[in-house]
Design an enzyme around this catalytic site. Structure first.
Site, PDB file in Angstrom:
ATOM      1  N   LYS A  22       0.851  -1.206   0.000  1.00  0.00           N
ATOM      2  CA  LYS A  22       0.000   0.000   0.000  1.00  0.00           C
ATOM      3  C   LYS A  22       0.879   1.245   0.000  1.00  0.00           C
ATOM      4  O   LYS A  22       0.667   2.164  -0.798  1.00  0.00           O
ATOM      5  CB  LYS A  22      -0.883   0.008   1.240  1.00  0.00           C
ATOM      6  CG  LYS A  22      -1.558   1.360   1.502  1.00  0.00           C
ATOM      7  CD  LYS A  22      -2.451   1.367   2.710  1.00  0.00           C
ATOM      8  CE  LYS A  22      -1.745   1.625   3.997  1.00  0.00           C
ATOM      9  NZ  LYS A  22      -1.438   3.032   4.291  1.00  0.00           N
ATOM     10  N   ASN A  23       1.858   1.304   0.894  1.00  0.00           N
ATOM     11  CA  ASN A  23       2.623   2.544   1.061  1.00  0.00           C
ATOM     12  C   ASN A  23       3.634   2.778  -0.047  1.00  0.00           C
ATOM     13  O   ASN A  23       4.188   3.874  -0.146  1.00  0.00           O
ATOM     14  CB  ASN A  23       3.264   2.586   2.446  1.00  0.00           C
ATOM     15  CG  ASN A  23       2.218   2.766   3.524  1.00  0.00           C
ATOM     16  OD1 ASN A  23       1.059   3.087   3.231  1.00  0.00           O
ATOM     17  ND2 ASN A  23       2.599   2.548   4.771  1.00  0.00           N
ATOM     18  N   ARG A 128       0.373  14.790  12.879  1.00  0.00           N
ATOM     19  CA  ARG A 128       0.906  14.536  11.539  1.00  0.00           C
ATOM     20  C   ARG A 128       0.953  15.783  10.642  1.00  0.00           C
ATOM     21  O   ARG A 128       0.279  15.890   9.631  1.00  0.00           O
ATOM     22  CB  ARG A 128       0.133  13.404  10.862  1.00  0.00           C
ATOM     23  CG  ARG A 128       0.228  12.117  11.680  1.00  0.00           C
ATOM     24  CD  ARG A 128      -0.509  10.973  11.055  1.00  0.00           C
ATOM     25  NE  ARG A 128       0.250  10.436   9.914  1.00  0.00           N
ATOM     26  CZ  ARG A 128      -0.228   9.446   9.151  1.00  0.00           C
ATOM     27  NH1 ARG A 128      -1.417   8.952   9.390  1.00  0.00           N
ATOM     28  NH2 ARG A 128       0.488   8.988   8.134  1.00  0.00           N
ATOM     29  N   ASP A 313       4.480   0.860  11.954  1.00  0.00           N
ATOM     30  CA  ASP A 313       3.272   0.230  11.400  1.00  0.00           C
ATOM     31  C   ASP A 313       3.123  -1.218  11.838  1.00  0.00           C
ATOM     32  O   ASP A 313       2.110  -1.842  11.554  1.00  0.00           O
ATOM     33  CB  ASP A 313       3.300   0.279   9.866  1.00  0.00           C
ATOM     34  CG  ASP A 313       3.093   1.686   9.365  1.00  0.00           C
ATOM     35  OD1 ASP A 313       3.291   1.921   8.162  1.00  0.00           O
ATOM     36  OD2 ASP A 313       2.755   2.558  10.180  1.00  0.00           O
ATOM     37  N   ARG A 405      -8.564  -0.518   3.964  1.00  0.00           N
ATOM     38  CA  ARG A 405      -7.605   0.463   3.425  1.00  0.00           C
ATOM     39  C   ARG A 405      -6.233  -0.174   3.207  1.00  0.00           C
ATOM     40  O   ARG A 405      -5.477   0.261   2.368  1.00  0.00           O
ATOM     41  CB  ARG A 405      -7.452   1.635   4.406  1.00  0.00           C
ATOM     42  CG  ARG A 405      -8.721   2.399   4.631  1.00  0.00           C
ATOM     43  CD  ARG A 405      -8.479   3.646   5.429  1.00  0.00           C
ATOM     44  NE  ARG A 405      -7.510   4.510   4.746  1.00  0.00           N
ATOM     45  CZ  ARG A 405      -7.229   5.740   5.150  1.00  0.00           C
ATOM     46  NH1 ARG A 405      -7.812   6.238   6.202  1.00  0.00           N
ATOM     47  NH2 ARG A 405      -6.358   6.484   4.497  1.00  0.00           N
TER      48      ARG A 405
HETATM   49  C1  EPZ Z   1       4.102   7.113   6.250  1.00  0.00           C
HETATM   50  O1  EPZ Z   1       3.328   8.164   6.818  1.00  0.00           O
HETATM   51  C2  EPZ Z   1       3.180   5.922   6.144  1.00  0.00           C
HETATM   52  N1  EPZ Z   1       2.061   6.231   5.262  1.00  0.00           N
HETATM   53  C3  EPZ Z   1       2.659   5.547   7.534  1.00  0.00           C
HETATM   54  O2  EPZ Z   1       1.881   4.345   7.390  1.00  0.00           O
HETATM   55  C4  EPZ Z   1       3.854   5.238   8.433  1.00  0.00           C
HETATM   56  O3  EPZ Z   1       3.386   4.989   9.738  1.00  0.00           O
HETATM   57  C5  EPZ Z   1       4.820   6.440   8.447  1.00  0.00           C
HETATM   58  O4  EPZ Z   1       5.204   6.778   7.094  1.00  0.00           O
HETATM   59  C6  EPZ Z   1       6.082   6.150   9.241  1.00  0.00           C
HETATM   60  O5  EPZ Z   1       6.742   5.034   8.697  1.00  0.00           O
HETATM   61  C7  EPZ Z   1       2.247   6.156   3.914  1.00  0.00           C
HETATM   62  O6  EPZ Z   1       3.324   5.852   3.436  1.00  0.00           O
HETATM   63  C8  EPZ Z   1       1.057   6.460   3.059  1.00  0.00           C
HETATM   64  P1  EPZ Z   1       6.214  10.423   8.398  1.00  0.00           P
HETATM   65  P2  EPZ Z   1       3.929   9.672   6.858  1.00  0.00           P
HETATM   66  O7  EPZ Z   1       6.168  11.680   7.634  1.00  0.00           O
HETATM   67  O8  EPZ Z   1       4.746   9.919   5.659  1.00  0.00           O
HETATM   68  C9  EPZ Z   1       6.402  13.760  11.743  1.00  0.00           C
HETATM   69  C10 EPZ Z   1       0.028   2.943   7.681  1.00  0.00           C
HETATM   70  O9  EPZ Z   1      -0.506   2.442   8.673  1.00  0.00           O
HETATM   71  N2  EPZ Z   1       6.308  14.725  10.624  1.00  0.00           N
HETATM   72  O10 EPZ Z   1       7.377   9.498   8.217  1.00  0.00           O
HETATM   73  O11 EPZ Z   1       2.812  10.589   7.163  1.00  0.00           O
HETATM   74  C11 EPZ Z   1       5.123  12.972  11.929  1.00  0.00           C
HETATM   75  O12 EPZ Z   1       4.203  13.695  12.725  1.00  0.00           O
HETATM   76  C12 EPZ Z   1       0.480   4.392   7.722  1.00  0.00           C
HETATM   77  O13 EPZ Z   1       0.250   2.330   6.597  1.00  0.00           O
HETATM   78  C13 EPZ Z   1       6.462  16.069  10.886  1.00  0.00           C
HETATM   79  O14 EPZ Z   1       6.659  16.488  12.028  1.00  0.00           O
HETATM   80  O15 EPZ Z   1       4.879   9.580   8.136  1.00  0.00           O
HETATM   81  C14 EPZ Z   1       5.606  11.723  12.591  1.00  0.00           C
HETATM   82  O16 EPZ Z   1       5.748  11.963  13.977  1.00  0.00           O
HETATM   83  C15 EPZ Z   1       0.197   5.052   9.055  1.00  0.00           C
HETATM   84  N3  EPZ Z   1       6.379  16.961   9.866  1.00  0.00           N
HETATM   85  C16 EPZ Z   1       6.994  11.506  11.988  1.00  0.00           C
HETATM   86  O17 EPZ Z   1       7.371  12.757  11.410  1.00  0.00           O
HETATM   87  C17 EPZ Z   1       6.164  16.551   8.573  1.00  0.00           C
HETATM   88  O18 EPZ Z   1       6.127  17.402   7.665  1.00  0.00           O
HETATM   89  C18 EPZ Z   1       7.043  10.470  10.894  1.00  0.00           C
HETATM   90  O19 EPZ Z   1       6.035  10.775   9.948  1.00  0.00           O
HETATM   91  C19 EPZ Z   1       6.011  15.170   8.330  1.00  0.00           C
HETATM   92  C20 EPZ Z   1       6.098  14.272   9.363  1.00  0.00           C
END
Ligand code: EPZ
Length: 427
Positions: A22-23, A128, A313, A405
């Site tokens: 998915k991701n 997020r 995840d 999803r």
């Molecule tokens: C991706 O989300 C995945 N989703 C998530 O999977 C996964 O949990 C996550 O990466 C971490 O591996 C998809 O790929 C569609 P991040 P993403 O940006 O990109 C902070 C699932 O269950 N952050 O790596 O949104 C954020 O708040 C989903 O399949 C900022 O502060 O995750 C978090 O604490 C859930 N500012 C950390 O970074 C930003 O601009 C990691 O988030 C972006 C992120």
């Protein structure tokens, strides 16, 4: 609203074909925006999020065509073509349904010189924000405007300039947006402390197949030399390492043995290391990975971390399995601030879990009993399914749309290895 009904207590044995990730799919699909030529993705999973993303792309002017599943293929083949962009706006009603919609920001900006996306807002597992997405694009010369719940990014010269950006926090999505913007920028972009998840390697490999110039793929230091244009490609989506890890926990929690077909060992090591510590036997085969529980499970101590660490995840699914391990396990969720929403529901099934901020202590073994449960996010829902597989009696997992999803044909795949599980329509 459908639910998943399970009668627990069965030992799972057999083969489970793992679907496309998915991701990975959600970051490969928007690459269609980067060229006027056809992009064909194979091994696409049949998931609600993939359909939602394709619908969003259609609204932007991208044509999508899904071919029938060919013999021997488990995934879908979708051909996309963005030869006429009709809108550069990803509207609120789409983005609120799926926050990954924000991944059109970078490629649309790179292709059209502007892109407007509704701010995704928070979700069940945390606030997020997307500040790092925006800062990375600003490092390439983008001008960012926030108004009325939307973010508008503009390349003032019509085309971005390469620039350097160091991520203060590893962010999968921000890295993906930055890479998709940089491939068409004028000049060189260097990304430091970039996310190294296999899904980003998949993205970079697709972009290279489309003619992009990217060095350091798989490392935290990506060097991207912008090009004038990208051409079409045909590309196979990588297998879903989180789906595979989830079913590996199903083998553990039911004391069974599952052969997960199509997984790539190098993408599973953090998960397999933890599962081996918990007492599971892991064997990589030429078809994938065999996971067997020959003995009672042992407790473990795990902190989630960006790849190559243990994936956030996988945390909820591992916790469910540890409820039946013999001893105290310790989990620390370092990525998201609110990713223990599965705990209250697991407790209702008899689990003994303490949560202290971002840490959790799982006291096992505790016999689990079936109950009607519901979850607030995808992985929490899977954690409840896993608990239901081991629980005494019947479990009904409500709000199954969360599961749809991220898990393709869940009840089919689990029934095939011996689970008593079915999807029930609530009317
Ligand atoms: C991706 O989300 C995945 N989703 C998530 O999977 C996964 O949990 C996550 O990466 C971490 O591996 C998809 O790929 C569609 P991040 P993403 O940006 O990109 C902070 C699932 O269950 N952050 O790596 O949104 C954020 O708040 C989903 O399949 C900022 O502060 O995750 C978090 O604490 C859930 N500012 C950390 O970074 C930003 O601009 C990691 O988030 C972006 C992120």
């Amino acid at each position: 609203m459908d639910s998943i009904w399970i009668r627990g207590g069965k030992t799972l044995k057999g083969e489970i074909p793992i679907s496309g990730a998915k991701n990975a799919a959600l970051t490969l699909l928007p690459c269609a925006l980067l060229t006027e030529e056809k992009l064909t993705l194979t091994n696409l999973p049949r998931l609600a999020d993939v359909d939602t993303f394709a619908h969003l792309l259609n609204q932007l002017g991208v044509s999508t065509h899904v071919a029938g599943v060919k013999k021997g293929e488990i995934g879908r083949r979708m051909t996309l073509q963005a030869d006429e962009i009709v809108s550069t706006v990803a509207p609120y009603d789409m983005v609120r349904k799926m926050r990954a919609s924000v991944l059109v920001l970078g490629p649309m900006l790179a292709r059209m010189g502007e892109s407007t996306v509704s701010l995704p807002g928070g979700c069940a597992i945390g606030d997020r924000p997307i500040d790092l997405h925006l800062k990375a694009l600003e490092a390439m010369g983008a001008e960012i405007e926030l108004a009325a719940g939307y973010v508008k990014a503009v390349a003032p010269k019509g085309r971005l300039d390469g620039g350097d950006f160091s991520f203060p926090v590893v962010s999968v999505g921000a890295t993906e947006n930055a890479v998709m913007a940089a491939v068409l920028a004028k000049g060189k972009t260097q990304l430091f402390n970039a996310a190294r998840e296999p899904e980003i390697v998949d993205l970079c490999n697709l972009l290279v197949a489309m003619g992009a110039k990217i060095e350091g793929i798989g490392s935290g230091h990506l060097i991207i030399e912008g090009v004038e244009g990208l051409h079409g490609a045909t590309y196979e989506v990588m297998p879903d390492r989180i789906e595979a890890g989830s079913y590996a926990c199903a083998a553990g929690i039911t004391g069974g043995s599952l052969h997960l077909l199509g997984v790539r060992p190098e993408e599973m090591l953090a998960t397999t290391n933890v599962l081996a510590q918990a007492g599971l036997a892991i064997e990589f085969t030429d078809k994938g990975m065999k996971v067997s529980a020959h003995q009672p499970l042992r407790p473990v101590a795990v902190s989630t971390a960006p790849f190559p660490g243990f994936a956030t995840d996988m945390q909820a699914q591992l916790m469910a399995m540890l409820c039946v391990a013999e001893g105290q396990s310790f989990l620390e969720e370092t990525i998201f601030e609110n990713r223990y929403m599965h705990v209250p529901e697991l407790r209702r099934m008899g689990a003994d879990v303490e949560v202290h901020g971002r840490s959790a202590i799982v006291h096992g073994p505790k016999p689990l009993t079936g109950a009607s449960v519901m979850a607030t996010d995808l992985r929490a829902s899977m954690s409840l399914v896993l608990a239901g597989l081991a629980a005494e009696g019947e479990t009904e997992v409500l709000r199954v749309y969360h599961l749809d999803r991220g898990y393709e044909r869940l009840e089919e795949k689990l029934s095939a290895v011996g689970a008593t599980i079915e999807r029930r329509s609530a009317g």
